[in-house]
Enzyme design. Structure first.
Site, PDB file in Angstrom:
ATOM      1  N   GLU A 105       0.813  -1.219   0.000  1.00 54.46           N
ATOM      2  CA  GLU A 105       0.000   0.000   0.000  1.00 54.46           C
ATOM      3  C   GLU A 105       0.847   1.269   0.000  1.00 54.46           C
ATOM      4  O   GLU A 105       0.354   2.356   0.278  1.00 54.46           O
ATOM      5  CB  GLU A 105      -0.967  -0.029   1.184  1.00 54.46           C
ATOM      6  CG  GLU A 105      -1.909  -1.218   1.080  1.00 54.46           C
ATOM      7  CD  GLU A 105      -2.922  -1.305   2.196  1.00 54.46           C
ATOM      8  OE1 GLU A 105      -2.865  -0.468   3.113  1.00 54.46           O
ATOM      9  OE2 GLU A 105      -3.767  -2.207   2.147  1.00 54.46           O
ATOM     10  N   LYS A 121     -15.734  -1.462   2.544  1.00 52.46           N
ATOM     11  CA  LYS A 121     -14.995  -1.946   1.373  1.00 52.46           C
ATOM     12  C   LYS A 121     -16.013  -2.505   0.381  1.00 52.46           C
ATOM     13  O   LYS A 121     -16.732  -3.454   0.686  1.00 52.46           O
ATOM     14  CB  LYS A 121     -14.009  -3.048   1.776  1.00 52.46           C
ATOM     15  CG  LYS A 121     -12.832  -2.553   2.605  1.00 52.46           C
ATOM     16  CD  LYS A 121     -11.985  -3.725   3.077  1.00 52.46           C
ATOM     17  CE  LYS A 121     -10.696  -3.248   3.736  1.00 52.46           C
ATOM     18  NZ  LYS A 121      -9.971  -4.361   4.383  1.00 52.46           N
TER      19      LYS A 121
END
Length: 430
Positions: free
Chosen positions: A205, A338
Protein backbone atom coordinates in the site's frame (compact mmCIF):
# COMPACT_ATOMS: atom_id res chain seq x y z
CA UNK A 1 -32.06 6.70 -23.33
CA UNK A 2 -30.41 5.18 -20.26
CA UNK A 3 -31.18 1.64 -21.45
CA UNK A 4 -28.21 -0.73 -21.23
CA UNK A 5 -27.21 -1.98 -24.68
CA UNK A 6 -24.00 -3.87 -23.89
CA UNK A 7 -21.97 -5.18 -20.94
CA UNK A 8 -18.40 -6.39 -21.42
CA UNK A 9 -15.85 -7.75 -18.91
CA UNK A 10 -12.14 -8.37 -19.34
CA UNK A 11 -9.27 -9.64 -17.20
CA UNK A 12 -6.73 -6.95 -16.20
CA UNK A 13 -3.93 -6.75 -13.60
CA UNK A 14 -4.10 -5.18 -10.15
CA UNK A 15 -1.32 -3.37 -8.27
CA UNK A 16 0.18 -6.67 -7.05
CA UNK A 17 0.39 -8.15 -10.54
CA UNK A 18 -2.59 -10.43 -9.94
CA UNK A 19 -5.54 -10.64 -12.33
CA UNK A 20 -8.74 -8.79 -11.56
CA UNK A 21 -11.87 -7.84 -13.44
CA UNK A 22 -12.76 -4.72 -15.41
CA UNK A 23 -16.30 -4.17 -16.67
CA UNK A 24 -17.68 -1.74 -19.25
CA UNK A 25 -21.38 -0.88 -19.52
CA UNK A 26 -22.73 0.91 -22.63
CA UNK A 27 -26.05 2.77 -22.88
CA UNK A 28 -28.37 3.54 -25.79
CA UNK A 29 -27.40 7.23 -25.63
CA UNK A 30 -23.70 6.42 -26.13
CA UNK A 31 -22.91 6.97 -22.44
CA UNK A 32 -20.47 4.49 -20.93
CA UNK A 33 -19.11 3.43 -17.53
CA UNK A 34 -15.97 1.45 -16.72
CA UNK A 35 -15.05 -0.05 -13.33
CA UNK A 36 -12.19 -2.22 -12.06
CA UNK A 37 -12.52 -4.42 -8.99
CA UNK A 38 -9.97 -4.45 -6.11
CA UNK A 39 -8.74 -7.47 -4.11
CA UNK A 40 -7.67 -7.91 -0.46
CA UNK A 41 -4.74 -9.74 1.21
CA UNK A 42 -6.14 -10.06 4.74
CA UNK A 43 -9.77 -10.99 4.25
CA UNK A 44 -12.68 -11.56 6.62
CA UNK A 45 -14.19 -15.05 6.77
CA UNK A 46 -17.65 -13.74 5.93
CA UNK A 47 -16.67 -11.58 2.95
CA UNK A 48 -18.46 -12.11 -0.34
CA UNK A 49 -16.54 -14.57 -2.52
CA UNK A 50 -13.96 -13.38 -5.01
CA UNK A 51 -14.18 -15.94 -7.81
CA UNK A 52 -10.78 -17.19 -9.04
CA UNK A 53 -10.16 -19.84 -11.72
CA UNK A 54 -7.90 -22.15 -9.70
CA UNK A 55 -6.00 -23.14 -12.88
CA UNK A 56 -2.40 -23.48 -11.61
CA UNK A 57 -1.06 -23.32 -15.16
CA UNK A 58 -2.30 -19.76 -15.55
CA UNK A 59 -1.52 -16.79 -13.27
CA UNK A 60 -0.71 -19.30 -10.46
CA UNK A 61 -4.38 -20.20 -10.22
CA UNK A 62 -5.49 -16.59 -9.70
CA UNK A 63 -7.04 -15.95 -13.11
CA UNK A 64 -10.56 -14.50 -13.25
CA UNK A 65 -11.79 -15.84 -16.60
CA UNK A 66 -14.71 -17.62 -14.88
CA UNK A 67 -15.87 -14.30 -13.42
CA UNK A 68 -15.37 -12.63 -16.83
CA UNK A 69 -17.51 -15.34 -18.46
CA UNK A 70 -20.18 -14.93 -15.77
CA UNK A 71 -20.47 -11.25 -16.70
CA UNK A 72 -20.35 -11.71 -20.47
CA UNK A 73 -22.53 -14.83 -20.71
CA UNK A 74 -24.94 -14.67 -17.75
CA UNK A 75 -25.25 -11.20 -16.19
CA UNK A 76 -25.11 -9.25 -19.48
CA UNK A 77 -28.07 -11.17 -20.89
CA UNK A 78 -30.22 -10.26 -17.88
CA UNK A 79 -29.33 -6.57 -17.48
CA UNK A 80 -29.25 -5.53 -21.15
CA UNK A 81 -32.47 -3.59 -21.73
CA UNK A 82 -32.68 -2.41 -18.11
CA UNK A 83 -32.35 1.29 -17.25
CA UNK A 84 -28.88 2.15 -15.87
CA UNK A 85 -30.55 4.61 -13.48
CA UNK A 86 -32.31 1.67 -11.79
CA UNK A 87 -29.28 0.83 -9.62
CA UNK A 88 -31.30 -0.99 -6.95
CA UNK A 89 -33.20 -3.03 -9.55
CA UNK A 90 -30.02 -4.06 -11.37
CA UNK A 91 -28.20 -4.98 -8.16
CA UNK A 92 -31.24 -6.95 -6.98
CA UNK A 93 -31.43 -8.77 -10.33
CA UNK A 94 -27.78 -9.86 -9.98
CA UNK A 95 -28.34 -11.05 -6.40
CA UNK A 96 -31.30 -13.14 -7.61
CA UNK A 97 -29.22 -14.56 -10.46
CA UNK A 98 -26.50 -15.58 -8.01
CA UNK A 99 -28.83 -16.84 -5.28
CA UNK A 100 -26.10 -17.59 -2.69
CA UNK A 101 -25.31 -15.87 0.61
CA UNK A 102 -21.71 -14.94 -0.27
CA UNK A 103 -22.14 -14.49 -4.05
CA UNK A 104 -20.18 -17.70 -4.62
CA UNK A 105 -21.99 -18.70 -7.83
CA UNK A 106 -21.24 -15.69 -10.03
CA UNK A 107 -18.49 -14.17 -7.85
CA UNK A 108 -18.62 -10.89 -5.94
CA UNK A 109 -15.93 -9.57 -8.31
CA UNK A 110 -18.21 -10.15 -11.32
CA UNK A 111 -21.26 -8.63 -9.62
CA UNK A 112 -19.40 -5.60 -8.21
CA UNK A 113 -17.74 -4.82 -11.54
CA UNK A 114 -21.15 -4.57 -13.20
CA UNK A 115 -22.73 -2.71 -10.27
CA UNK A 116 -20.09 0.05 -10.31
CA UNK A 117 -19.87 0.30 -14.10
CA UNK A 118 -23.68 0.75 -14.22
CA UNK A 119 -23.47 3.66 -11.75
CA UNK A 120 -20.69 5.28 -13.78
CA UNK A 121 -22.63 4.87 -17.03
CA UNK A 122 -25.74 6.41 -15.44
CA UNK A 123 -23.66 9.35 -14.15
CA UNK A 124 -22.21 9.83 -17.64
CA UNK A 125 -25.73 9.71 -19.11
CA UNK A 126 -27.02 12.53 -16.89
CA UNK A 127 -23.81 14.57 -17.13
CA UNK A 128 -22.87 14.40 -13.45
CA UNK A 129 -19.68 13.48 -11.62
CA UNK A 130 -20.01 10.08 -9.94
CA UNK A 131 -20.09 11.56 -6.42
CA UNK A 132 -22.92 13.93 -7.44
CA UNK A 133 -24.90 11.16 -9.11
CA UNK A 134 -24.69 8.82 -6.09
CA UNK A 135 -24.95 11.47 -3.36
CA UNK A 136 -27.12 14.22 -4.80
CA UNK A 137 -26.99 17.92 -3.98
CA UNK A 138 -25.72 17.43 -0.43
CA UNK A 139 -22.57 15.48 -1.40
CA UNK A 140 -19.93 17.98 -0.32
CA UNK A 141 -17.73 16.67 2.49
CA UNK A 142 -14.10 15.85 1.68
CA UNK A 143 -12.78 13.01 3.84
CA UNK A 144 -10.00 13.16 6.41
CA UNK A 145 -7.44 10.67 5.06
CA UNK A 146 -5.93 7.78 7.04
CA UNK A 147 -2.53 7.43 5.40
CA UNK A 148 -0.73 4.15 5.82
CA UNK A 149 2.96 5.07 6.06
CA UNK A 150 4.39 1.99 7.79
CA UNK A 151 3.24 -1.44 6.60
CA UNK A 152 3.56 -4.70 8.53
CA UNK A 153 1.62 -7.94 8.95
CA UNK A 154 0.15 -9.45 5.77
CA UNK A 155 1.00 -6.30 3.76
CA UNK A 156 4.79 -6.56 4.08
CA UNK A 157 7.65 -9.06 4.38
CA UNK A 158 8.99 -7.68 7.65
CA UNK A 159 8.87 -8.47 11.38
CA UNK A 160 6.25 -5.86 12.35
CA UNK A 161 3.06 -7.47 13.71
CA UNK A 162 0.63 -4.58 13.30
CA UNK A 163 -0.50 -4.35 9.68
CA UNK A 164 -0.82 -0.58 9.28
CA UNK A 165 0.49 2.49 11.08
CA UNK A 166 -1.35 5.53 9.77
CA UNK A 167 -1.29 9.31 10.07
CA UNK A 168 -4.41 11.50 9.97
CA UNK A 169 -3.66 15.20 9.26
CA UNK A 170 -6.68 16.32 11.30
CA UNK A 171 -5.38 19.85 11.84
CA UNK A 172 -5.54 20.68 8.11
CA UNK A 173 -8.00 23.34 6.94
CA UNK A 174 -8.95 21.47 3.74
CA UNK A 175 -8.25 18.24 1.88
CA UNK A 176 -5.45 19.68 -0.26
CA UNK A 177 -3.60 20.81 2.87
CA UNK A 178 -4.14 17.40 4.52
CA UNK A 179 -2.61 15.74 1.46
CA UNK A 180 0.38 18.11 1.50
CA UNK A 181 0.96 17.44 5.21
CA UNK A 182 0.79 13.69 4.61
CA UNK A 183 3.28 13.87 1.73
CA UNK A 184 5.72 15.99 3.72
CA UNK A 185 5.56 13.58 6.68
CA UNK A 186 6.03 10.62 4.30
CA UNK A 187 9.25 12.15 2.94
CA UNK A 188 10.42 13.06 6.45
CA UNK A 189 9.82 9.46 7.54
CA UNK A 190 11.97 8.17 4.68
CA UNK A 191 14.77 10.40 5.88
CA UNK A 192 14.31 9.29 9.55
CA UNK A 193 14.38 5.61 8.57
CA UNK A 194 17.45 6.09 6.35
CA UNK A 195 19.20 7.89 9.20
CA UNK A 196 18.64 4.87 11.45
CA UNK A 197 19.94 2.48 8.80
CA UNK A 198 16.52 1.00 8.02
CA UNK A 199 15.28 -0.25 4.67
CA UNK A 200 13.01 2.22 2.84
CA UNK A 201 11.42 -0.24 0.41
CA UNK A 202 7.62 0.04 0.37
CA UNK A 203 4.85 -2.53 0.93
CA UNK A 204 1.64 -3.28 -0.99
CA UNK A 205 0.00 0.00 0.00
CA UNK A 206 3.00 2.28 -0.48
CA UNK A 207 4.06 2.53 3.16
CA UNK A 208 7.59 1.75 4.29
CA UNK A 209 8.17 -1.81 5.47
CA UNK A 210 11.35 -1.86 7.60
CA UNK A 211 12.31 -4.49 10.18
CA UNK A 212 11.91 -2.66 13.50
CA UNK A 213 12.82 -3.54 17.09
CA UNK A 214 9.18 -3.46 18.21
CA UNK A 215 5.72 -2.34 17.14
CA UNK A 216 6.19 0.68 19.39
CA UNK A 217 9.30 1.73 17.50
CA UNK A 218 7.07 2.23 14.44
CA UNK A 219 5.10 4.82 16.44
CA UNK A 220 8.32 6.45 17.66
CA UNK A 221 9.74 6.94 14.16
CA UNK A 222 6.41 8.30 12.91
CA UNK A 223 6.29 10.85 15.77
CA UNK A 224 9.86 11.85 14.89
CA UNK A 225 8.87 12.26 11.22
CA UNK A 226 5.82 14.39 12.09
CA UNK A 227 8.05 16.72 14.12
CA UNK A 228 10.79 16.74 11.48
CA UNK A 229 8.18 17.85 8.92
CA UNK A 230 7.29 20.77 11.21
CA UNK A 231 3.96 19.52 12.62
CA UNK A 232 2.72 18.79 16.14
CA UNK A 233 1.69 15.20 16.96
CA UNK A 234 -1.73 15.15 18.62
CA UNK A 235 -2.59 18.62 17.38
CA UNK A 236 -1.87 18.77 13.65
CA UNK A 237 -1.61 15.03 13.12
CA UNK A 238 -3.27 12.05 14.82
CA UNK A 239 -2.29 8.38 14.56
CA UNK A 240 -4.34 5.31 13.62
CA UNK A 241 -3.62 1.57 13.64
CA UNK A 242 -4.97 -1.40 11.72
CA UNK A 243 -3.94 -4.44 13.74
CA UNK A 244 -5.69 -7.03 11.50
CA UNK A 245 -5.68 -9.18 14.61
CA UNK A 246 -7.57 -12.11 13.04
CA UNK A 247 -4.19 -12.82 11.42
CA UNK A 248 -2.58 -12.95 14.90
CA UNK A 249 -5.28 -15.07 16.59
CA UNK A 250 -5.17 -18.84 17.11
CA UNK A 251 -6.68 -21.13 19.76
CA UNK A 252 -7.96 -18.21 21.82
CA UNK A 253 -4.55 -16.49 22.01
CA UNK A 254 -3.11 -13.46 20.18
CA UNK A 255 0.56 -13.74 19.16
CA UNK A 256 2.58 -10.58 18.50
CA UNK A 257 6.00 -12.05 17.68
CA UNK A 258 7.78 -8.70 17.92
CA UNK A 259 6.76 -8.04 21.55
CA UNK A 260 8.68 -8.98 24.73
CA UNK A 261 5.63 -11.05 25.75
CA UNK A 262 4.32 -12.37 22.43
CA UNK A 263 1.33 -14.41 23.69
CA UNK A 264 -1.62 -12.33 24.86
CA UNK A 265 -5.19 -12.94 25.99
CA UNK A 266 -7.86 -10.48 24.80
CA UNK A 267 -7.58 -8.61 28.12
CA UNK A 268 -3.79 -8.37 27.85
CA UNK A 269 -4.06 -7.15 24.26
CA UNK A 270 -6.51 -4.44 25.35
CA UNK A 271 -4.00 -3.47 28.10
CA UNK A 272 -1.35 -3.22 25.36
CA UNK A 273 -3.61 -0.91 23.30
CA UNK A 274 -4.53 1.18 26.33
CA UNK A 275 -0.85 1.73 27.07
CA UNK A 276 -0.24 2.85 23.46
CA UNK A 277 -3.27 5.18 23.51
CA UNK A 278 -2.01 6.75 26.77
CA UNK A 279 1.46 7.26 25.31
CA UNK A 280 0.76 8.31 21.71
CA UNK A 281 -1.92 10.44 19.97
CA UNK A 282 -3.78 7.38 18.63
CA UNK A 283 -7.37 8.22 17.67
CA UNK A 284 -8.38 5.01 15.85
CA UNK A 285 -7.75 1.25 16.09
CA UNK A 286 -9.12 -1.05 13.40
CA UNK A 287 -9.65 -4.79 13.90
CA UNK A 288 -8.12 -4.69 17.37
CA UNK A 289 -9.73 -8.05 18.10
CA UNK A 290 -10.17 -11.13 15.89
CA UNK A 291 -13.38 -11.22 13.85
CA UNK A 292 -14.80 -14.17 15.83
CA UNK A 293 -13.74 -12.89 19.27
CA UNK A 294 -16.95 -10.93 19.94
CA UNK A 295 -16.35 -11.12 23.68
CA UNK A 296 -12.97 -9.42 23.18
CA UNK A 297 -14.61 -6.78 20.97
CA UNK A 298 -17.21 -6.05 23.63
CA UNK A 299 -14.50 -5.58 26.29
CA UNK A 300 -12.39 -3.37 24.01
CA UNK A 301 -15.40 -1.19 23.16
CA UNK A 302 -16.32 -0.82 26.83
CA UNK A 303 -12.76 0.12 27.83
CA UNK A 304 -11.69 2.32 24.93
CA UNK A 305 -14.83 3.18 22.95
CA UNK A 306 -15.31 6.64 24.51
CA UNK A 307 -11.70 7.67 23.84
CA UNK A 308 -10.91 6.30 20.40
CA UNK A 309 -12.57 5.17 17.20
CA UNK A 310 -12.87 1.36 17.23
CA UNK A 311 -13.26 0.22 13.64
CA UNK A 312 -14.72 -3.09 12.50
CA UNK A 313 -13.37 -4.35 9.17
CA UNK A 314 -13.01 -8.17 9.15
CA UNK A 315 -15.57 -8.00 11.97
CA UNK A 316 -18.39 -6.47 9.89
CA UNK A 317 -17.19 -7.08 6.29
CA UNK A 318 -19.45 -4.20 5.07
CA UNK A 319 -22.44 -6.50 5.68
CA UNK A 320 -25.61 -4.80 6.99
CA UNK A 321 -26.80 -8.01 8.68
CA UNK A 322 -23.55 -8.47 10.66
CA UNK A 323 -23.33 -4.74 11.38
CA UNK A 324 -26.83 -4.79 12.88
CA UNK A 325 -25.77 -7.59 15.23
CA UNK A 326 -22.73 -5.53 16.28
CA UNK A 327 -24.83 -2.41 16.88
CA UNK A 328 -27.32 -4.40 18.97
CA UNK A 329 -24.49 -5.83 21.10
CA UNK A 330 -22.65 -2.51 21.50
CA UNK A 331 -19.58 -3.68 19.61
CA UNK A 332 -17.19 -1.13 17.99
CA UNK A 333 -18.22 2.44 17.12
CA UNK A 334 -17.12 2.62 13.49
CA UNK A 335 -17.23 0.52 10.32
CA UNK A 336 -14.71 0.19 7.50
CA UNK A 337 -16.49 0.19 4.15
CA UNK A 338 -14.99 -1.95 1.37
CA UNK A 339 -17.06 -2.29 -1.78
CA UNK A 340 -15.81 -5.76 -2.65
CA UNK A 341 -16.55 -7.22 0.80
CA UNK A 342 -20.27 -7.10 0.07
CA UNK A 343 -20.28 -6.89 -3.74
CA UNK A 344 -22.89 -4.32 -4.83
CA UNK A 345 -23.16 -0.54 -4.60
CA UNK A 346 -26.70 -0.83 -3.17
CA UNK A 347 -25.67 -3.07 -0.25
CA UNK A 348 -22.67 -0.82 0.43
CA UNK A 349 -24.94 2.23 0.67
CA UNK A 350 -27.29 0.25 2.95
CA UNK A 351 -24.40 -0.54 5.33
CA UNK A 352 -23.31 3.13 5.41
CA UNK A 353 -26.87 4.29 6.10
CA UNK A 354 -27.28 1.79 8.94
CA UNK A 355 -23.95 2.78 10.51
CA UNK A 356 -24.75 6.49 10.43
CA UNK A 357 -28.18 5.99 11.99
CA UNK A 358 -26.56 4.09 14.86
CA UNK A 359 -23.99 6.86 15.44
CA UNK A 360 -21.11 4.80 14.03
CA UNK A 361 -18.50 6.61 11.94
CA UNK A 362 -17.74 5.30 8.45
CA UNK A 363 -14.33 4.93 6.79
CA UNK A 364 -14.31 4.27 3.04
CA UNK A 365 -11.43 1.92 2.22
CA UNK A 366 -9.28 0.56 -0.58
CA UNK A 367 -7.85 -2.99 -0.68
CA UNK A 368 -4.19 -3.98 -0.79
CA UNK A 369 -4.65 -5.10 -4.41
CA UNK A 370 -5.87 -1.92 -6.14
CA UNK A 371 -6.16 -0.49 -9.65
CA UNK A 372 -6.29 2.97 -11.20
CA UNK A 373 -10.07 3.02 -10.56
CA UNK A 374 -11.03 5.98 -8.33
CA UNK A 375 -14.64 5.04 -7.48
CA UNK A 376 -14.00 4.97 -3.74
CA UNK A 377 -12.85 8.62 -3.75
CA UNK A 378 -16.19 9.61 -5.27
CA UNK A 379 -18.07 7.31 -2.89
CA UNK A 380 -16.46 8.93 0.17
CA UNK A 381 -17.79 12.35 -0.90
CA UNK A 382 -21.13 10.99 -2.16
CA UNK A 383 -22.05 9.69 1.31
CA UNK A 384 -20.23 12.44 3.29
CA UNK A 385 -18.33 9.61 5.00
CA UNK A 386 -15.83 11.94 6.66
CA UNK A 387 -12.90 9.52 6.42
CA UNK A 388 -11.04 7.61 3.72
CA UNK A 389 -8.31 5.02 3.92
CA UNK A 390 -6.48 4.58 0.66
CA UNK A 391 -2.83 3.94 1.38
CA UNK A 392 0.37 5.90 1.43
CA UNK A 393 1.72 8.89 -0.45
CA UNK A 394 3.35 6.93 -3.26
CA UNK A 395 2.28 4.33 -5.86
CA UNK A 396 -0.23 5.52 -8.44
CA UNK A 397 -2.77 2.88 -7.37
CA UNK A 398 -3.03 4.81 -4.06
CA UNK A 399 -2.30 8.38 -5.13
CA UNK A 400 -4.92 8.32 -7.93
CA UNK A 401 -7.65 8.31 -5.25
CA UNK A 402 -6.10 11.34 -3.53
CA UNK A 403 -5.77 13.14 -6.86
CA UNK A 404 -9.45 12.48 -7.62
CA UNK A 405 -10.36 14.01 -4.25
CA UNK A 406 -8.31 17.11 -5.16
CA UNK A 407 -10.35 17.40 -8.37
CA UNK A 408 -13.61 17.01 -6.44
CA UNK A 409 -12.53 19.66 -3.91
CA UNK A 410 -11.75 22.01 -6.81
CA UNK A 411 -15.10 21.29 -8.45
CA UNK A 412 -17.06 21.87 -5.22
CA UNK A 413 -15.03 25.03 -4.60
CA UNK A 414 -16.68 27.19 -1.89
CA UNK A 415 -19.25 24.47 -1.09
CA UNK A 416 -16.55 21.93 -0.13
CA UNK A 417 -16.51 20.95 3.53
CA UNK A 418 -13.55 19.46 5.44
CA UNK A 419 -14.15 18.77 9.12
CA UNK A 420 -10.77 17.57 10.39
CA UNK A 421 -11.03 16.40 14.01
CA UNK A 422 -14.80 16.91 14.01
CA UNK A 423 -15.24 13.66 12.04
CA UNK A 424 -14.87 11.80 15.35
CA UNK A 425 -18.25 13.11 16.44
CA UNK A 426 -19.14 10.05 18.52
CA UNK A 427 -16.14 10.28 20.88
CA UNK A 428 -16.25 11.94 24.27
CA UNK A 429 -14.84 15.46 23.98
CA UNK A 430 -11.73 15.89 26.08
Amino acid sequence: MSQITDVYAREILDSRGNPTLEVEVFLESGAMGRAAVPSGASTGEREALELRDGDKGRYLGKGVLKAVANVNDIIAEEVIGMEATDQVGIDRKMLELDGTEFKSKLGANAILGVSLAVAKAAADEVGLSLYQYIGGANAKELPLPMMNIINGGAHADNNVDIQEFMIMPAGAKNFAEALRMGAEIFHALKSVLKGKGYNTAVGDEGGFAPNLKSNEEALEVIIEAIQKAGFKPGEDVLLALDVASSELFSDGVYTLENEAQPKKTADQLIDFYENLVNKYPIISIEDGMAENDWEGWKKMTERLGKRIQIVGDDLFVTNPKILKEGIDKGIANSILIKLNQIGTLTETLDAIEMAKRAGYTTVISHRSGETEDTTLADLSVAVNAGQIKTGSLCRTDRVCKYNQLLRIEDELDAVALFRGKEVFYNLKKK
